[in-house]
Every structure is written in structure tokens, then in C-alpha cells.
Design a protein around this motif. Sequence first.
Motif, PDB file in Angstrom:
ATOM      1  N   ALA A  82       0.682  -1.297  -0.138  1.00  0.00           N
ATOM      2  CA  ALA A  82       0.059   0.028  -0.043  1.00  0.00           C
ATOM      3  C   ALA A  82       0.748   1.313  -0.012  1.00  0.00           C
ATOM      4  CB  ALA A  82      -1.008  -0.144   1.323  1.00  0.00           C
ATOM      5  N   ALA A  83       1.962   1.136   0.540  1.00  0.00           N
ATOM      6  CA  ALA A  83       2.799   2.632   0.934  1.00  0.00           C
ATOM      7  C   ALA A  83       2.988   3.350  -0.252  1.00  0.00           C
ATOM      8  CB  ALA A  83       4.044   2.414   1.589  1.00  0.00           C
ATOM      9  N   ALA A  84       3.563   2.620  -1.614  1.00  0.00           N
ATOM     10  CA  ALA A  84       3.948   3.277  -2.620  1.00  0.00           C
ATOM     11  C   ALA A  84       2.679   4.069  -3.148  1.00  0.00           C
ATOM     12  CB  ALA A  84       4.526   2.262  -3.701  1.00  0.00           C
ATOM     13  N   GLY A  85       1.516   3.432  -3.168  1.00  0.00           N
ATOM     14  CA  GLY A  85       0.271   4.285  -3.591  1.00  0.00           C
ATOM     15  C   GLY A  85      -0.728   5.042  -2.790  1.00  0.00           C
ATOM     16  N   MET A  86      -0.245   5.262  -1.511  1.00  0.00           N
ATOM     17  CA  MET A  86      -1.125   6.054  -0.496  1.00  0.00           C
ATOM     18  C   MET A  86      -0.628   7.496  -1.109  1.00  0.00           C
ATOM     19  SD  MET A  86      -0.714   4.070   2.738  1.00  0.00           S
ATOM     20  CE  MET A  86      -1.796   4.846   3.836  1.00  0.00           C
ATOM     21  N   LYS A  87      -1.700   8.132  -0.830  1.00  0.00           N
ATOM     22  CA  LYS A  87      -1.507   9.850  -1.195  1.00  0.00           C
ATOM     23  C   LYS A  87      -0.757  10.429   0.032  1.00  0.00           C
ATOM     24  CE  LYS A  87      -5.776   9.711  -3.881  1.00  0.00           C
ATOM     25  NZ  LYS A  87      -6.195   8.218  -3.526  1.00  0.00           N
ATOM     26  N   PRO A  88       0.071  11.388  -0.404  1.00  0.00           N
ATOM     27  CA  PRO A  88       0.535  12.189   0.933  1.00  0.00           C
ATOM     28  C   PRO A  88      -0.517  12.717   1.807  1.00  0.00           C
ATOM     29  CG  PRO A  88       1.481  12.708  -1.314  1.00  0.00           C
ATOM     30  CD  PRO A  88       0.300  11.874  -1.549  1.00  0.00           C
ATOM     31  N   GLY A  89      -0.315  12.642   2.964  1.00  0.00           N
ATOM     32  CA  GLY A  89      -1.236  12.788   4.146  1.00  0.00           C
ATOM     33  C   GLY A  89      -2.298  11.780   4.461  1.00  0.00           C
ATOM     34  N   SER A  90      -2.217  10.600   3.827  1.00  0.00           N
ATOM     35  CA  SER A  90      -2.915   9.550   4.234  1.00  0.00           C
ATOM     36  C   SER A  90      -2.494   8.725   5.246  1.00  0.00           C
ATOM     37  CB  SER A  90      -2.886   8.370   2.966  1.00  0.00           C
ATOM     38  OG  SER A  90      -3.632   8.827   1.933  1.00  0.00           O
ATOM     39  N   LEU A  91      -3.351   7.954   6.103  1.00  0.00           N
ATOM     40  CA  LEU A  91      -3.038   7.511   7.478  1.00  0.00           C
ATOM     41  C   LEU A  91      -2.963   5.897   7.463  1.00  0.00           C
ATOM     42  CD1 LEU A  91      -2.507   7.727  10.658  1.00  0.00           C
ATOM     43  CD2 LEU A  91      -5.327   7.983  10.653  1.00  0.00           C
ATOM     44  N   PHE A  92      -1.822   5.390   8.034  1.00  0.00           N
ATOM     45  CA  PHE A  92      -1.973   4.026   8.323  1.00  0.00           C
ATOM     46  C   PHE A  92      -1.969   3.778   9.905  1.00  0.00           C
ATOM     47  CE2 PHE A  92       0.550  -0.004   8.795  1.00  0.00           C
ATOM     48  CZ  PHE A  92      -0.214  -0.816   7.788  1.00  0.00           C
ATOM     49  N   VAL A  93      -2.956   3.092  10.190  1.00  0.00           N
ATOM     50  CA  VAL A  93      -3.386   2.584  11.604  1.00  0.00           C
ATOM     51  C   VAL A  93      -2.697   1.300  11.834  1.00  0.00           C
ATOM     52  CG1 VAL A  93      -4.978   2.491  13.499  1.00  0.00           C
ATOM     53  CG2 VAL A  93      -5.342   4.127  11.434  1.00  0.00           C
ATOM     54  N   LEU A 110       7.343   6.080   7.024  1.00  0.00           N
ATOM     55  CA  LEU A 110       6.047   6.554   6.430  1.00  0.00           C
ATOM     56  C   LEU A 110       5.990   7.880   6.591  1.00  0.00           C
ATOM     57  CD1 LEU A 110       3.336   4.326   7.847  1.00  0.00           C
ATOM     58  CD2 LEU A 110       4.368   4.003   5.762  1.00  0.00           C
ATOM     59  N   ALA A 111       6.816   8.656   7.538  1.00  0.00           N
ATOM     60  CA  ALA A 111       6.826  10.033   7.148  1.00  0.00           C
ATOM     61  C   ALA A 111       7.934  10.593   6.058  1.00  0.00           C
ATOM     62  CB  ALA A 111       7.469  10.625   8.771  1.00  0.00           C
ATOM     63  N   GLU A 112       8.691   9.811   5.788  1.00  0.00           N
ATOM     64  CA  GLU A 112       9.387  10.045   4.736  1.00  0.00           C
ATOM     65  C   GLU A 112       8.798  10.057   3.413  1.00  0.00           C
ATOM     66  OE1 GLU A 112      12.606   7.204   4.815  1.00  0.00           O
ATOM     67  OE2 GLU A 112      13.736   8.083   6.655  1.00  0.00           O
ATOM     68  N   ARG A 113       7.781   9.457   3.597  1.00  0.00           N
ATOM     69  CA  ARG A 113       7.021   9.233   2.116  1.00  0.00           C
ATOM     70  C   ARG A 113       5.577  10.279   2.300  1.00  0.00           C
ATOM     71  NH1 ARG A 113       6.843   4.127  -0.826  1.00  0.00           N
ATOM     72  NH2 ARG A 113       8.474   2.964  -0.021  1.00  0.00           N
ATOM     73  N   GLY A 114       5.500  11.107   3.474  1.00  0.00           N
ATOM     74  CA  GLY A 114       4.422  12.141   3.597  1.00  0.00           C
ATOM     75  C   GLY A 114       3.279  11.335   3.899  1.00  0.00           C
ATOM     76  N   LEU A 115       3.498  10.315   4.979  1.00  0.00           N
ATOM     77  CA  LEU A 115       2.338   9.504   5.357  1.00  0.00           C
ATOM     78  C   LEU A 115       2.039   9.733   6.931  1.00  0.00           C
ATOM     79  CD1 LEU A 115       2.813   6.297   3.067  1.00  0.00           C
ATOM     80  CD2 LEU A 115       1.149   8.511   2.713  1.00  0.00           C
ATOM     81  N   LEU A 116       0.962   9.693   7.315  1.00  0.00           N
ATOM     82  CA  LEU A 116       0.851   9.600   8.619  1.00  0.00           C
ATOM     83  C   LEU A 116       0.542   8.295   9.458  1.00  0.00           C
ATOM     84  CD1 LEU A 116      -1.979  12.454   8.589  1.00  0.00           C
ATOM     85  CD2 LEU A 116       0.550  12.971   9.381  1.00  0.00           C
ATOM     86  N   TYR A 117       0.795   8.045  10.747  1.00  0.00           N
ATOM     87  CA  TYR A 117       1.131   6.815  11.067  1.00  0.00           C
ATOM     88  C   TYR A 117       0.203   6.855  12.727  1.00  0.00           C
ATOM     89  CZ  TYR A 117       3.094   2.530  13.394  1.00  0.00           C
ATOM     90  OH  TYR A 117       3.318   1.359  13.939  1.00  0.00           O
ATOM     91  N   LEU A 118      -0.457   5.868  13.082  1.00  0.00           N
ATOM     92  CA  LEU A 118      -0.788   5.680  14.507  1.00  0.00           C
ATOM     93  C   LEU A 118      -0.377   4.164  14.904  1.00  0.00           C
ATOM     94  CD1 LEU A 118      -4.502   7.227  14.871  1.00  0.00           C
ATOM     95  CD2 LEU A 118      -2.427   7.780  16.067  1.00  0.00           C
TER      96      LEU A 118
END
Length: 296
Positions: A82-93, A110-118
Motif C-alpha cells: 500500500a505504501a507506494a500508492g498512498m496519497k500524501p497525508g494518508s493515514l496508516f493505523v 512512512l513520514a519520509e513518504r508524507g504519510l501519517l501513522y498511528l
Amino acid sequence: MTEAVGVIGLGAMGRGMAGSLRRAGYGVHVFDVRPEAVQAFVAEGGTACASPAEMAQRCEVIVSVLVNAAQTEEVLFGPSGAAAGMKPGSLFVMCSTVDPNWSVALEARLAERGLLYLDAPISGGAAKAASGQMTMMTAGRAEAYAKAGGMLDAMAAKVYKLGDRAGNGSKVKIINQLLAGVHIAAAAEAMALGLREGVDANALYEVITNSAGNSWMFENRMAHVLAGDYTPLSAVDIFVKDLGLVLDTARASKFPLPLASTAHQMFMQASSAGHGREDDSAVIKVFPGITLPGAK
């Protein structure tokens, strides 16, 4: 439009969580390596995804409910991840029980890709997951909580916020697993002693569950033993893994955990004897010279 959310992993907990989100009005997209699990949820109004990569195209929030860190790595960074296709600002829980240091590192990746994480491990069992009454132990940035919106409360009755960076959610979860594993092992030991001494198992269960020696794990897991039903709701091998994580964490700071160490050895023994995929109450099978209820 209905807000879309993806759920990866439709096992004992993930299936219930997906149902809770759907009942709360979210458009739930699901992926699991078992097609029959996906189709069963689709029949109730969910949407199937052929891969985590496809889910990333459809959902800006993905909830992962997998067994371990290796499976989580695969759904994020594998060939159809999923990581490669997630839009910047998307969230992975991330709801698995993992090494806290691994969770900290995943937040950074994930932050390096502009993605959020919980960092959001869960507890409570399949029944509470299905009713939206489970517990979530979460940690993450304010932006990640904002992106999640009401989704966490839709899945859990108790959502604990334990820090503004990943790590503390996983630390609290493995401490919970220390207690859970020790309590199951102690419950099995007590029931095994009762059987060895010729005490009626049902009478013993009745007395203990109404006395000071009771625990939630005794009441829940020894009911499985009395029924002779070792269908896995949480398997022996889960506690081989989770108590291993507990001991690894403590070893790094040279902190002694004598009870956790003993419980881990009991689950290891049960797994080595061929019971790894049975319900974790099957740890009682390591005790010699007893006849278990339902045994033929």
C-alpha cells in the motif's frame, strides 16, 4: 459521499472492527489473503480490494490488523504493498502487537513518504471487537489523530492516547500481553492441579470464578478447557510471539521478568508438542498425568 476506510486482515479482531466501521456509516474496503473472508464481508455491504495497493488508491485511511510486523511490512512495502500508492497525508493505523522500536521506525519510514501513522495495538477479544467495545492503545502525532476522525471511536469503547509519537502504544500493549500470558499460564496450572487431585473440574471453575483467585483469563480460557474446545480465538503461538517481544524489550534494559519467562517457556513447550495453532488455553496440555475434559 461516504468516507472510505480500508481494513487489511479479517481475522478474529479485524472482521469485527470492519463491521463496527460499516455500522458507523463508513464505506469499508477490505483485503485479506483468504478470499472467502473478503466475500463474506462483501455480502454484508463491504467493498473488496484485490490488493493493499488497490486499497491505497481508494482509501486515505488504512487500518492494518495483522499477526506481526513481518505481515505488516509485506502489506506496506511488498510487491502489491500500500505504501507506494498512498496519497500524501494518508493515514496508516497499525493494530498488531510488535516490537515498540519497530513501530517507532515505521513511523519515520512512512513520514519520509508524507504519510501519517498511528501506533494502535488492540485488546479485548473477538466478541468485543465485533461489538465495537474493545480497547485501543494509541500513540502518534496530532495530525494522525485528526485524520482518523471518529474512526477510532467507531471501533473501540476505550481509545487511550499514550503519546505524541509512536512507541508507547506498543509498549503498553506488550505489558498487557505480559499479564495476559502469565494469567493464562497460571489459570492452566491451577486447573491442571485440580484435575490431578481429582477435584471436579466444573465445581472448581464455579468456585474459583466466584472467589478471590479468579481472573478474567481464568474465567474465559478455562471455559474452553471445560468444553474441550481448543478452536483458536487466540492461539498458543500468539503468546510464543508476544511474550517473546516482552522478554526482548526487557532484555534490552536488563530488566528481570521471572514470571513472564516461565510463561513463555510453557507456551513454547505447548507449541513444540504440536499445539501451536490451538487456542492458547491448550497450554494446559503441557501438564503430565491429567485427563482433560472432553478427552477421548
